[in-house]
Design a protein around this motif. Structure first.
Motif, PDB file in Angstrom:
ATOM      1  N   UNK A  73       0.814  -1.213   0.000  1.00 29.15           N
ATOM      2  CA  UNK A  73       0.000   0.000   0.000  1.00 29.15           C
ATOM      3  C   UNK A  73       0.850   1.268   0.000  1.00 29.15           C
ATOM      4  N   UNK A  74       1.976   1.248   0.663  1.00 29.43           N
ATOM      5  CA  UNK A  74       2.850   2.426   0.692  1.00 29.43           C
ATOM      6  C   UNK A  74       3.359   2.748  -0.715  1.00 29.43           C
ATOM      7  N   UNK A  75       3.771   1.731  -1.453  1.00 27.08           N
ATOM      8  CA  UNK A  75       4.258   1.948  -2.826  1.00 27.08           C
ATOM      9  C   UNK A  75       3.145   2.477  -3.714  1.00 27.08           C
ATOM     10  N   UNK A  76       1.932   1.987  -3.540  1.00 29.35           N
ATOM     11  CA  UNK A  76       0.811   2.435  -4.363  1.00 29.35           C
ATOM     12  C   UNK A  76       0.452   3.876  -4.030  1.00 29.35           C
ATOM     13  N   UNK A  88      -8.499   6.442  -0.603  1.00 27.82           N
ATOM     14  CA  UNK A  88      -9.474   5.358  -0.747  1.00 27.82           C
ATOM     15  C   UNK A  88      -9.562   4.882  -2.197  1.00 27.82           C
ATOM     16  N   UNK A  89      -9.591   5.816  -3.144  1.00 27.32           N
ATOM     17  CA  UNK A  89      -9.629   5.440  -4.563  1.00 27.32           C
ATOM     18  C   UNK A  89      -8.408   4.612  -4.928  1.00 27.32           C
ATOM     19  N   UNK A  90      -7.259   5.073  -4.481  1.00 29.14           N
ATOM     20  CA  UNK A  90      -6.012   4.395  -4.810  1.00 29.14           C
ATOM     21  C   UNK A  90      -6.018   2.967  -4.268  1.00 29.14           C
ATOM     22  N   UNK A  91      -6.490   2.784  -3.055  1.00 31.11           N
ATOM     23  CA  UNK A  91      -6.467   1.460  -2.447  1.00 31.11           C
ATOM     24  C   UNK A  91      -7.508   0.524  -3.055  1.00 31.11           C
ATOM     25  N   UNK A  92      -8.533   1.071  -3.694  1.00 33.76           N
ATOM     26  CA  UNK A  92      -9.566   0.246  -4.311  1.00 33.76           C
ATOM     27  C   UNK A  92      -9.261  -0.086  -5.767  1.00 33.76           C
TER      28      UNK A  92
END
Length: 85
Positions: A41-44, A62-66
């Motif tokens: 998640x940190x890299x994303x 939130x968008x990035x993690x989904x």
């Protein structure tokens, strides 16, 4: 501003992960989940920050993690870039 391509996204992902990940080395890269590619998640989130800095793409955490895959991230980023033109 240069076009955001899958190869460019792969470069940004590798830079943000701080490792020599296999991003962009085969045609399946775009559809593989980030976790299968070895990105946490940190890299994303760092990738999203770089996309904002280099391309003006604004995505919430939130968008990035989904998003889930590089292909989906590229699609959303290109849509924002096109809308800003």
């Amino acid at each position: 501003m240069p076009d955001l391509t899958l190869d460019e996204l792969a470069r940004i992902l590798r830079d943000c992960a701080g490792e020599g990940e296999s991003a962009g080395r085969d045609g399946e890269f775009a559809d593989l989940p980030f976790t299968d590619l070895g990105y946490d998640s940190v890299a994303i989130l760092e990738t999203a920050a770089r996309l904002k800095q280099e391309y003006g793409v604004v995505l919430t955490d939130d968008e990035v993690m989904e998003i889930g895959t590089p292909g989906r991230l590229l699609e959303l980023a290109r849509r924002q870039i096109a809308g800003a033109s």
